[in-house]
Design a protein around this motif. Structure first.
Motif, PDB file in Angstrom:
ATOM      1  N   ARG A  35      -0.781 -14.259  -7.019  1.00  0.00           N
ATOM      2  CA  ARG A  35      -1.553 -13.017  -7.077  1.00  0.00           C
ATOM      3  C   ARG A  35      -0.664 -11.844  -6.684  1.00  0.00           C
ATOM      4  O   ARG A  35       0.356 -11.988  -6.014  1.00  0.00           O
ATOM      5  CB  ARG A  35      -2.773 -13.077  -6.159  1.00  0.00           C
ATOM      6  CG  ARG A  35      -2.458 -13.064  -4.660  1.00  0.00           C
ATOM      7  CD  ARG A  35      -3.725 -12.834  -3.852  1.00  0.00           C
ATOM      8  NE  ARG A  35      -3.507 -12.856  -2.411  1.00  0.00           N
ATOM      9  CZ  ARG A  35      -3.117 -11.815  -1.691  1.00  0.00           C
ATOM     10  NH1 ARG A  35      -2.847 -10.657  -2.273  1.00  0.00           N
ATOM     11  NH2 ARG A  35      -2.980 -11.913  -0.367  1.00  0.00           N
ATOM     12  N   PHE A  36      -1.077 -10.656  -7.125  1.00  0.00           N
ATOM     13  CA  PHE A  36      -0.403  -9.437  -6.714  1.00  0.00           C
ATOM     14  C   PHE A  36      -0.530  -9.238  -5.212  1.00  0.00           C
ATOM     15  O   PHE A  36      -1.550  -9.597  -4.610  1.00  0.00           O
ATOM     16  CB  PHE A  36      -1.038  -8.212  -7.378  1.00  0.00           C
ATOM     17  CG  PHE A  36      -0.739  -8.044  -8.836  1.00  0.00           C
ATOM     18  CD1 PHE A  36       0.491  -7.590  -9.258  1.00  0.00           C
ATOM     19  CD2 PHE A  36      -1.707  -8.320  -9.794  1.00  0.00           C
ATOM     20  CE1 PHE A  36       0.760  -7.411 -10.598  1.00  0.00           C
ATOM     21  CE2 PHE A  36      -1.452  -8.154 -11.137  1.00  0.00           C
ATOM     22  CZ  PHE A  36      -0.207  -7.690 -11.545  1.00  0.00           C
ATOM     23  N   LEU A  37       0.473  -8.651  -4.612  1.00  0.00           N
ATOM     24  CA  LEU A  37       0.336  -8.134  -3.254  1.00  0.00           C
ATOM     25  C   LEU A  37      -0.162  -6.697  -3.333  1.00  0.00           C
ATOM     26  O   LEU A  37       0.250  -5.929  -4.205  1.00  0.00           O
ATOM     27  CB  LEU A  37       1.675  -8.170  -2.523  1.00  0.00           C
ATOM     28  CG  LEU A  37       2.121  -9.538  -1.988  1.00  0.00           C
ATOM     29  CD1 LEU A  37       3.517  -9.440  -1.415  1.00  0.00           C
ATOM     30  CD2 LEU A  37       1.155 -10.051  -0.925  1.00  0.00           C
ATOM     31  N   GLY A  38      -1.023  -6.332  -2.427  1.00  0.00           N
ATOM     32  CA  GLY A  38      -1.564  -4.976  -2.391  1.00  0.00           C
ATOM     33  C   GLY A  38      -2.974  -4.923  -2.925  1.00  0.00           C
ATOM     34  O   GLY A  38      -3.345  -5.664  -3.848  1.00  0.00           O
ATOM     35  N   ASN A  39      -3.775  -4.053  -2.330  1.00  0.00           N
ATOM     36  CA  ASN A  39      -5.176  -3.916  -2.741  1.00  0.00           C
ATOM     37  C   ASN A  39      -5.333  -3.069  -3.991  1.00  0.00           C
ATOM     38  O   ASN A  39      -6.348  -3.179  -4.687  1.00  0.00           O
ATOM     39  CB  ASN A  39      -6.000  -3.294  -1.596  1.00  0.00           C
ATOM     40  CG  ASN A  39      -6.037  -4.200  -0.378  1.00  0.00           C
ATOM     41  OD1 ASN A  39      -6.129  -5.414  -0.504  1.00  0.00           O
ATOM     42  ND2 ASN A  39      -5.943  -3.605   0.810  1.00  0.00           N
ATOM     43  N   GLU A  40      -4.365  -2.210  -4.264  1.00  0.00           N
ATOM     44  CA  GLU A  40      -4.424  -1.348  -5.443  1.00  0.00           C
ATOM     45  C   GLU A  40      -3.218  -1.620  -6.331  1.00  0.00           C
ATOM     46  O   GLU A  40      -2.096  -1.677  -5.851  1.00  0.00           O
ATOM     47  CB  GLU A  40      -4.433   0.128  -5.030  1.00  0.00           C
ATOM     48  CG  GLU A  40      -5.652   0.554  -4.227  1.00  0.00           C
ATOM     49  CD  GLU A  40      -5.598   2.026  -3.879  1.00  0.00           C
ATOM     50  OE1 GLU A  40      -6.163   2.835  -4.627  1.00  0.00           O
ATOM     51  OE2 GLU A  40      -4.963   2.356  -2.856  1.00  0.00           O
ATOM     52  N   ARG A  41      -3.470  -1.770  -7.603  1.00  0.00           N
ATOM     53  CA  ARG A  41      -2.385  -2.050  -8.545  1.00  0.00           C
ATOM     54  C   ARG A  41      -1.885  -0.750  -9.142  1.00  0.00           C
ATOM     55  O   ARG A  41      -2.666   0.101  -9.568  1.00  0.00           O
ATOM     56  CB  ARG A  41      -2.888  -2.975  -9.649  1.00  0.00           C
ATOM     57  CG  ARG A  41      -1.791  -3.508 -10.561  1.00  0.00           C
ATOM     58  CD  ARG A  41      -2.358  -4.440 -11.606  1.00  0.00           C
ATOM     59  NE  ARG A  41      -3.242  -3.730 -12.526  1.00  0.00           N
ATOM     60  CZ  ARG A  41      -4.006  -4.335 -13.430  1.00  0.00           C
ATOM     61  NH1 ARG A  41      -4.025  -5.647 -13.500  1.00  0.00           N
ATOM     62  NH2 ARG A  41      -4.754  -3.627 -14.245  1.00  0.00           N
ATOM     63  N   ILE A  42      -0.591  -0.591  -9.173  1.00  0.00           N
ATOM     64  CA  ILE A  42       0.014   0.579  -9.814  1.00  0.00           C
ATOM     65  C   ILE A  42      -0.171   0.419 -11.328  1.00  0.00           C
ATOM     66  O   ILE A  42       0.155  -0.627 -11.883  1.00  0.00           O
ATOM     67  CB  ILE A  42       1.515   0.664  -9.475  1.00  0.00           C
ATOM     68  CG1 ILE A  42       1.740   0.620  -7.954  1.00  0.00           C
ATOM     69  CG2 ILE A  42       2.131   1.930 -10.057  1.00  0.00           C
ATOM     70  CD1 ILE A  42       3.162   0.245  -7.562  1.00  0.00           C
ATOM     71  N   PRO A  43      -0.690   1.418 -12.032  1.00  0.00           N
ATOM     72  CA  PRO A  43      -0.912   1.275 -13.473  1.00  0.00           C
ATOM     73  C   PRO A  43       0.364   0.865 -14.210  1.00  0.00           C
ATOM     74  O   PRO A  43       1.440   1.380 -13.922  1.00  0.00           O
ATOM     75  CB  PRO A  43      -1.361   2.678 -13.899  1.00  0.00           C
ATOM     76  CG  PRO A  43      -1.903   3.305 -12.664  1.00  0.00           C
ATOM     77  CD  PRO A  43      -1.091   2.754 -11.534  1.00  0.00           C
ATOM     78  N   TYR A  44       0.195  -0.074 -15.162  1.00  0.00           N
ATOM     79  CA  TYR A  44       1.373  -0.439 -15.963  1.00  0.00           C
ATOM     80  C   TYR A  44       1.040  -0.777 -17.401  1.00  0.00           C
ATOM     81  O   TYR A  44       1.915  -0.706 -18.267  1.00  0.00           O
ATOM     82  CB  TYR A  44       2.159  -1.588 -15.321  1.00  0.00           C
ATOM     83  CG  TYR A  44       1.515  -2.952 -15.367  1.00  0.00           C
ATOM     84  CD1 TYR A  44       1.791  -3.854 -16.403  1.00  0.00           C
ATOM     85  CD2 TYR A  44       0.640  -3.360 -14.375  1.00  0.00           C
ATOM     86  CE1 TYR A  44       1.212  -5.114 -16.434  1.00  0.00           C
ATOM     87  CE2 TYR A  44       0.069  -4.613 -14.394  1.00  0.00           C
ATOM     88  CZ  TYR A  44       0.349  -5.496 -15.417  1.00  0.00           C
ATOM     89  OH  TYR A  44      -0.226  -6.746 -15.447  1.00  0.00           O
ATOM     90  N   HIS A  45      -0.214  -1.176 -17.720  1.00  0.00           N
ATOM     91  CA  HIS A  45      -0.547  -1.364 -19.122  1.00  0.00           C
ATOM     92  C   HIS A  45      -0.556   0.004 -19.816  1.00  0.00           C
ATOM     93  O   HIS A  45      -0.852   1.030 -19.189  1.00  0.00           O
ATOM     94  CB  HIS A  45      -1.899  -2.061 -19.263  1.00  0.00           C
ATOM     95  CG  HIS A  45      -1.851  -3.506 -18.854  1.00  0.00           C
ATOM     96  ND1 HIS A  45      -2.413  -3.965 -17.682  1.00  0.00           N
ATOM     97  CD2 HIS A  45      -1.288  -4.580 -19.459  1.00  0.00           C
ATOM     98  CE1 HIS A  45      -2.207  -5.271 -17.581  1.00  0.00           C
ATOM     99  NE2 HIS A  45      -1.521  -5.669 -18.649  1.00  0.00           N
ATOM    100  N   THR A  52       0.835  -1.206   0.000  1.00  0.00           N
ATOM    101  CA  THR A  52       0.000   0.000   0.000  1.00  0.00           C
ATOM    102  C   THR A  52       0.870   1.255   0.000  1.00  0.00           C
ATOM    103  O   THR A  52       0.591   2.225  -0.721  1.00  0.00           O
ATOM    104  CB  THR A  52      -0.938  -0.002   1.228  1.00  0.00           C
ATOM    105  OG1 THR A  52      -1.825  -1.128   1.128  1.00  0.00           O
ATOM    106  CG2 THR A  52      -1.761   1.275   1.293  1.00  0.00           C
ATOM    107  N   ILE A  53       1.937   1.242   0.805  1.00  0.00           N
ATOM    108  CA  ILE A  53       2.856   2.383   0.812  1.00  0.00           C
ATOM    109  C   ILE A  53       3.539   2.493  -0.547  1.00  0.00           C
ATOM    110  O   ILE A  53       3.705   3.588  -1.099  1.00  0.00           O
ATOM    111  CB  ILE A  53       3.901   2.237   1.932  1.00  0.00           C
ATOM    112  CG1 ILE A  53       3.222   2.103   3.300  1.00  0.00           C
ATOM    113  CG2 ILE A  53       4.848   3.447   1.937  1.00  0.00           C
ATOM    114  CD1 ILE A  53       4.175   1.714   4.420  1.00  0.00           C
ATOM    115  N   GLY A  54       3.942   1.353  -1.112  1.00  0.00           N
ATOM    116  CA  GLY A  54       4.573   1.354  -2.426  1.00  0.00           C
ATOM    117  C   GLY A  54       3.672   1.936  -3.500  1.00  0.00           C
ATOM    118  O   GLY A  54       4.130   2.655  -4.396  1.00  0.00           O
TER     119      GLY A  54
END
Length: 451
Positions: free
Chosen positions: A427-437, A164-166
């Motif tokens: 699965r990804f860690l974190g509830n929100e994914r940092i945009p990358y597409h 989340t901090i990331g």
């Protein structure tokens, strides 16, 4: 795995930055944290593998320390919090060790990485620092790696906090990414987020227009229109669990056609790893699945040529991807690397390589449920490396050097996320994914500009 002897788990001490009273922010040893869960400096944990007795060793804080830093819990209170029955001042450590040595009992310790700990071991065991890595206990290393590799539910929750901090760090970097803003300013802003929401950054933040430099720390350079900004950064929570992500952002707000072509290959490699990673699969094989896809796609662009499998065996892909797909992560951003990467990332079935590129693969072993690994493919155009390979004729049967020459001003692209291996996949860690597409990134940057 450690059935007898005396186990010593050394905590860290304060480290002076430029004078004794001006220290770096304290960071506890990760294995000490794992077993004893205390953040105070100048502590050692002791476990008697024969009797099961445990001690927390450390001197009490004196009045001078209290004046400057305030009152703290006693060593006895810290021991009770950690569930340790016995505690004693530091002088008792030598008594415990000497008694064990008289009985010819084995003294187990982990490879030390700080000079003050090396001196402490030398004083206790008369082992010179140059010999301590060899003298470290292999059974203890094996036991610690086995325990720390599989993350508990509580550890996963803490890693999610770090993620989340990331997310806050990376989305802030993307918002700030525009011509005229300096790399240093963005690096400082995201480091501040790590400090304000957690403890510290999990490693020195990488913010650079020269993405082809693996560890490109922020410089005073202003970002330039038309180029890419690579940001590789992560945070540690207050309990020192880590995040580690990378994003590559177009400074002008949109990728050029040439940037899109390379970027999309990296996206597809990143997503392929997510599709194939699961328990029982060797990370070595995931790495080469990614390298195979990357090689085929670079051939389509005319940058590589020849038979794909032969190119992979020759290591030709390493001109563009000179590092491994990822590494274990947890209390250390490169989890337990200080214990020896061969013990952490490899096993009897899968051994490390000495080949350029593949030799930098930190993880090759079979995945298990509860592992946390980074998925971080990249494509880089490193001018000096291109010149060297071309001059020496290295992999000339697989590299179209004439075409590669036209990309020497490109930089590099990396996309990285933290991945938990689950029962059936990952699965990804974190509830929100940092945009990358591509569309996600460009839409994010457009919405930023419209705010």
């Amino acid at each position: 795995m450690v059935s007898n002897g005396l186990i010593l788990i050394f905590g860290n001490n304060d480290a002076p930055m430029n004078c004794p009273a001006n220290t770096y922010k304290f960071r506890q040893d990760s294995s000490f944290l794992y077993f004893f869960a205390q953040h105070r400096d100048r502590l050692v944990g002791v476990i008697d593998a024969d009797s099961g007795q445990e001690w927390l060793i450390g001197d009490e804080i004196d009045i001078d320390d209290i004046v400057w830093f305030g009152s703290v819990k006693s060593v006895g209170e810290l021991a009770a919090e950690a569930g340790v029955e016995h505690h004693a001042p530091m002088a008792h450590l030598a008594e415990l060790v000497n008694e064990a040595l008289k009985k010819r009992r084995r003294i187990h310790f982990l490879p030390p990485y700080r000079f003050d700990t090396q001196i402490q071991i030398m004083d206790l065991l008369n082992i010179h620092p140059s010999k301590q890595k060899e003298a470290a206990s292999f059974p203890l290393i094996q036991a610690v790696v086995k325990l720390r590799s599989v993350k508990s539910l509580e550890e996963i929750e803490e890693l999610e906090r770090a993620a989340t901090i990331g997310h806050k760090m990376h989305t802030t970097a993307m918002r700030l990414c525009r011509p005229g803003v300096t790399e240093q300013y963005i690096g400082g802003q995201i480091d501040g987020i790590a400090a304000s929401y957690g403890c510290i950054v999990s490693f020195q933040s990488i913010v650079t227009m020269h993405g082809e430099i693996m560890h490109g720390n922020p410089s005073p350079r202003a970002l330039e229109a038309g180029r890419l900004m690579l940001c590789d950064a992560g945070a540690e929570t207050n309990e020192n669990y880590c995040s580690d992500n990378t994003r590559t952002t177009p400074i002008s707000g949109k990728y050029t056609q040439r940037q899109k072509e390379i970027y999309q290959i990296v996206v597809d490699c990143h997503d392929l790893a997510l599709d194939v990673a699961k328990p029982g699969v060797r990370w070595w094989d995931v790495h080469f699945d990614v390298c195979r896809l990357m090689t085929n796609r670079l051939k389509e662009l005319g940058l590589m040529k020849g038979d794909t499998e032969e190119a992979l065996r020759a290591g030709a892909h390493a001109l563009f991807l000179p590092h491994g797909l990822g590494h274990m992560m947890g209390l250390d951003v490169h989890d337990m690397e200080g214990l020896g990467q061969i013990h952490v990332g490899f096993d009897e079935e899968t051994r490390p390589s000495t080949q350029f590129g593949t030799g930098s693969l930190r993880m090759g072993r079979k995945l298990e449920e509860g592992f946390v690994v980074t998925d971080e493919p990249g494509i880089y155009f490193i001018p000096d490396l291109i010149d060297y390979w071309k001059a020496e004729g290295i992999n000339k049967d697989f590299i179209n050097f004439e075409k590669v020459e036209t990309y020497k001003d490109f930089g590099g692209i990396r996309i990285e996320d933290d991945v938990l291996i689950t029962k059936d996949g990952c699965r990804f860690l974190g509830n929100e994914r940092i945009p990358y597409h591509i569309k996600e990134v460009e839409d994010f940057l457009e919405s930023r500009d419209n705010q």
